[in-house]
Design an enzyme around this catalytic site. Structure first.
Site, short mmCIF file in Angstrom:
data_model
loop_
_atom_site.label_atom_id
_atom_site.label_comp_id
_atom_site.label_asym_id
_atom_site.label_seq_id
_atom_site.Cartn_x
_atom_site.Cartn_y
_atom_site.Cartn_z
N ASP A 1 -0.77 -2.35 -4.30
CA ASP A 1 -2.07 -2.71 -3.73
C ASP A 1 -2.90 -1.44 -3.63
OD1 ASP A 1 -4.14 -4.11 -2.65
OD2 ASP A 1 -3.06 -4.85 -0.90
N ARG B 1 -13.05 1.01 -6.15
CA ARG B 1 -12.67 1.30 -4.76
C ARG B 1 -12.43 2.80 -4.57
NH1 ARG B 1 -8.63 -3.75 -3.06
NH2 ARG B 1 -9.96 -5.40 -3.89
N ASP C 1 -5.58 2.76 2.10
CA ASP C 1 -6.45 1.77 2.73
C ASP C 1 -6.59 2.08 4.22
OD1 ASP C 1 -6.69 0.51 0.32
OD2 ASP C 1 -5.68 -1.34 0.90
N ASP D 1 0.84 -1.20 0.00
CA ASP D 1 0.00 0.00 0.00
C ASP D 1 0.88 1.25 0.00
OD1 ASP D 1 -2.26 -1.61 0.20
OD2 ASP D 1 -2.30 -1.51 2.39
#
Length: 534
Positions: A369, A426, A373, A346
Site C-alpha cells: 500500500d 501521491r 502514510d 504500509d
C-alpha cells in the site's frame, strides 16, 4: 492437571506442572521477555472441567490423542474462563479447529478476561488470518491481524501475552501480531469458539517477565561510533514546540540496544520508555504492521539494515469517534537509515493523532500500500532525505475526503530533500492539512502527479526540482479542491506547470528554515538521500 485453583495437588501432578513450565521456558528462549512462573495449568487428564466457567456451546472432555477439552457446537459464541485476576500474563494452549459456522469465525485463547463477555483474544480465523482483538460487552473488535493458513483438523499452539498496555500474539512460537490497548489491566484466562468447534489442550498460564510485566529488554550493547546515528535533530514541523512536546528527541536519555532478529525488533519497538534501537542487517518480519511505542529512535547500522515483509505502525488503534488528540497518543518517534521492502501493508503508517515523528534518510520501495502514510489527525511530522522508488501509491497525508472531524487543523507535515524517483502519484496526496510544507525535493519521472493538494488542504511547494514530472503541483487533482502556493521551483524535461490557487499559512510562522538553491537540489538530493548517508 490443574494448578493455581486447586488445593492439595498430588506431588506427581505438581512435578508435572513444573516440568511443563520448564519445557515452556526452553521453547520460548528465542522470544524476548518470556518468563515462566507458572500461574495455572490444565491438560484435562483428570477428565473434568472443574474450575472452568462456561458460557454458550457444548463443552466436554474427550479423547483427542490425549484427553482434551472439546467445544463441539458451532451455533453459539462459546467461551470458557478460569483462574484469578492476573495482571501481566501469557496464556498458551494447543488448539485444533474442527469446524466453523459462517465466515469470519475463530477459535481463540483469552487473556485478562473480566467475564465471558469482556476479554482480550488471539484467534485463528477461517478468513485465513490470525486475529488479535478485544471484546468489551459487545462484538469482537480486531486490534491487529496477519494472514495465515488455518486448516481444520490441525493442531496449533497459540500464545497471547499481555503486559502493561501491550499485547503480543504467537502462533507455533513465532510472533505474528502485536497491538496496544488500555481496556483491561487484569483478569482471568480462557478459551473460545466463536461459532466454531475446536479441541483445546495443554493450557498453561505464566507470568510475563520483568518487575512491572514489561518484556526483558535486549541487553545493552556497545555500538561502534558512527555506525548507529542515534543523535540528530529534525527541521520542520517535527521540531516545533506543540501538543506538550518541545521537538522530537526519540529515545534520547534511554539505553541503546542492538537487534538483528524479528522477535528482538518487535519486542524492542513496543517497549515502554525511551529506547535507542540499532537495527543490524535486513530483518524479515511476518506479514503485518508492528506497533511502535512513544520515545523510540529506530536506526539502521550502516547501509544494509532494514525491514522486509511487514511495516511499522505509529499510532493507536483506529477509532473514528475520537476527534481530539488523546493524552496517550503515540509521540516522539524517530525512524532513520532503514530500507523497507515488500511490506504486506504500509511500510510506515502514522495515525490517530500521533505527533512529533521524524522519518529521515530511509530507502523505501516495493510495498503493498503506502510507503509513508500519515493520517487521522496526526501532526508535527518531518519526512526528510528519503529515497522512494519502484512504487506507485507513494504517500498519503489524510486518508479520506470525509475525515475532516479528525484532520482539520492538524496534519502539519514538512517534506524536504526527498527523492521521489519514478513514483507515479501521491508525492504526497494531501487532504485537510495546513500548512503542508514541501521544499527542496527532487522529483523524477512522476507520470501522474507530484503534489496533489485537495479537500481544502493548504500546501506551500517551494524550491523543488521537477524533472519529467507530468503534473508537478495541483489543487484540482481529484475530489474537493485544496489551496496551494508554488514558488521558486525548477521545471525541466517536459515537466508541466503548477495548477495552484488560494492562500496558505506560511510555514515560516512555525519554524525557521533555509532554502537550498533549487538548481542544486537534484545533485544535493541524489547524493544525500537514502541509507548510508548519516
Amino acid at each position: 492437571m490443574r494448578t493455581g485453583t486447586e488445593r492439595g495437588a498430588r506431588p506427581a501432578l505438581a512435578a508435572l506442572v513444573t516440568a511443563i513450565g520448564a519445557l515452556l521456558i526452553g521453547l520460548l528462549t528465542a522470544i524476548p521477555g518470556a518468563s515462566a512462573a507458572t500461574l495455572f495449568g490444565d491438560d484435562f487428564e483428570g477428565g473434568d472441567t472443574a474450575g472452568w466457567s462456561r458460557s454458550g456451546g457444548s463443552w466436554s472432555v474427550v479423547t483427542d490423542g490425549s484427553r482434551a477439552l472439546r467445544q463441539s457446537g458451532t451455533s453459539a459464541d462459546a467461551r470458557a474462563i478460569v483462574g484469578a485476576g492476573w495482571t501481566d500474563q501469557a496464556v498458551q494452549a494447543r488448539v485444533k479447529p474442527i469446524s466453523f459456522n459462517g465466515t469470519g469465525r475463530n477459535v481463540a485463547v483469552l487473556a485478562r478476561a473480566q467475564s465471558t463477555s469482556a476479554y482480550y483474544y488471539l484467534g485463528l480465523s477461517n478468513a485465513g488470518s490470525v486475529v488479535l482483538g478485544v471484546r468489551n460487552g459487545g462484538g469482537l473488535t480486531t486490534l491487529a491481524s496477519a494472514g495465515a493458513s488455518v486448516a481444520t483438523g490441525t493442531w496449533y499452539t497459540l500464545r497471547l501475552e499481555v503486559f502493561g498496555t501491550t499485547l503480543r500474539g504467537f502462533v507455533d512460537g513465532v510472533q505474528v501480531v502485536t497491538a496496544t490497548d488500555p481496556t483491561f489491566s487484569s483478569g482471568r484466562a480462557g478459551l473460545a469458539g466463536h461459532y466454531a468447534a475446536a479441541s483445546f489442550d495443554d493450557v498453561l498460564v505464566t507470568d510475563v517477565g520483568g518487575p512491572t510485566g514489561s518484556p526483558t529488554p535486549t541487553p545493552t550493547v556497545s555500538v561502534p561510533p558512527g555506525t548507529c546515528a542515534t543523535s540528530g535533530s529534525p527541521i520542520g514541523f517535527a521540531s516545533v514546540n506543540a501538543w506538550g512536546r518541545s521537538g522530537t528527541t526519540g529515545g534520547a536519555g534511554g539505553p541503546t540496544v542492538e537487534v538483528d532478529t524479528a522477535s528482538e525488533l518487535i519486542a524492542a519497538i513496543g517497549q515502554s520508555g525511551p529506547l535507542n534501537i540499532c537495527v543490524r542487517g535486513m530483518i524479515t518480519v511476518p506479514a503485518g504492521m508492528y506497533n511502535v511505542a512513544s520515545d523510540k529512535t529506530i536506526v539502521g547500522v550502516g547501509a544494509g539494515a532494514g525491514i522486509s515483509g511487514g511495516g511499522l505502525n505509529i499510532g493507536l488503534p483506529i477509532d473514528d469517534a475520537v476527534t481530539t488528540p488523546p493524552a496517550n497518543a503515540v509521540n516522539n518517534v524517530i525512524i532513520r537509515n532503514l530500507s523497507f521492502r515488500n511490506a504486506s501493508d504500509d511500510s510506515v503508517n502514522v495515525q490517530m493523532f500521533s505527533h512529533h515523528i521524524w522519518i529521515d534518510h530511509n530507502d523505501l520501495a516495493s510495498g503493498y500500500d503506502g510507503l509513508i502514510d500519515i493520517k487521522r489527525g496526526s501532526s508535527y511530522v518531518t519526512v526528510s532525505w528519503n529515497h522512494l522508488h519502484n512504487h506507485t501509491k507513494n504517500m498519503l497525508l489524510g486518508h479520506d475526503d470525509g475525515n475532516g472531524a479528525q484532520d482539520i487543523g492538524r496534519l502539519k507535515v514538512t517534506y524536504h530533500h526527498n527523492w521521489f524517483n519514478a513514483t507515479p502519484q501521491r508525492n504526497p496526496r494531501v487532504r485537510f492539512g495546513e500548512p503542508v510544507h514541501v521544499f527542496n525535493n527532487y522529483y523524477y519521472y512522476n507520470t501522474d502527479v507530484g503534489v496533489a493538494c485537495q479537500a481544502n488542504a493548504g500546501c506551500v511547494v517551494e524550491g523543488n526540482y521537477f524533472d519529467r514530472a507530468e503534473e508537478p503541483v495541483t489543487n484540482s487533482y481529484a475530489g474537493p479542491a485544496g489551496r496551494c502556493v508554488a514558488r521558486n521551483n525548477v521545471f525541466v524535461n517536459e515537466s508541466g506547470q503548477p495548477d495552484c490557487s488560494g492562500t496558505v499559512q506560511e510555514p515560516g510562522s512555525y519554524y525557521s528554515y533555509v532554502l537550498d538553491d533549487p538548481n542544486s537540489v537534484k545533485s544535493l538530493v541524489t547524493a544525500g538521500a537514502g541509507v548510508g548517508k548519516i
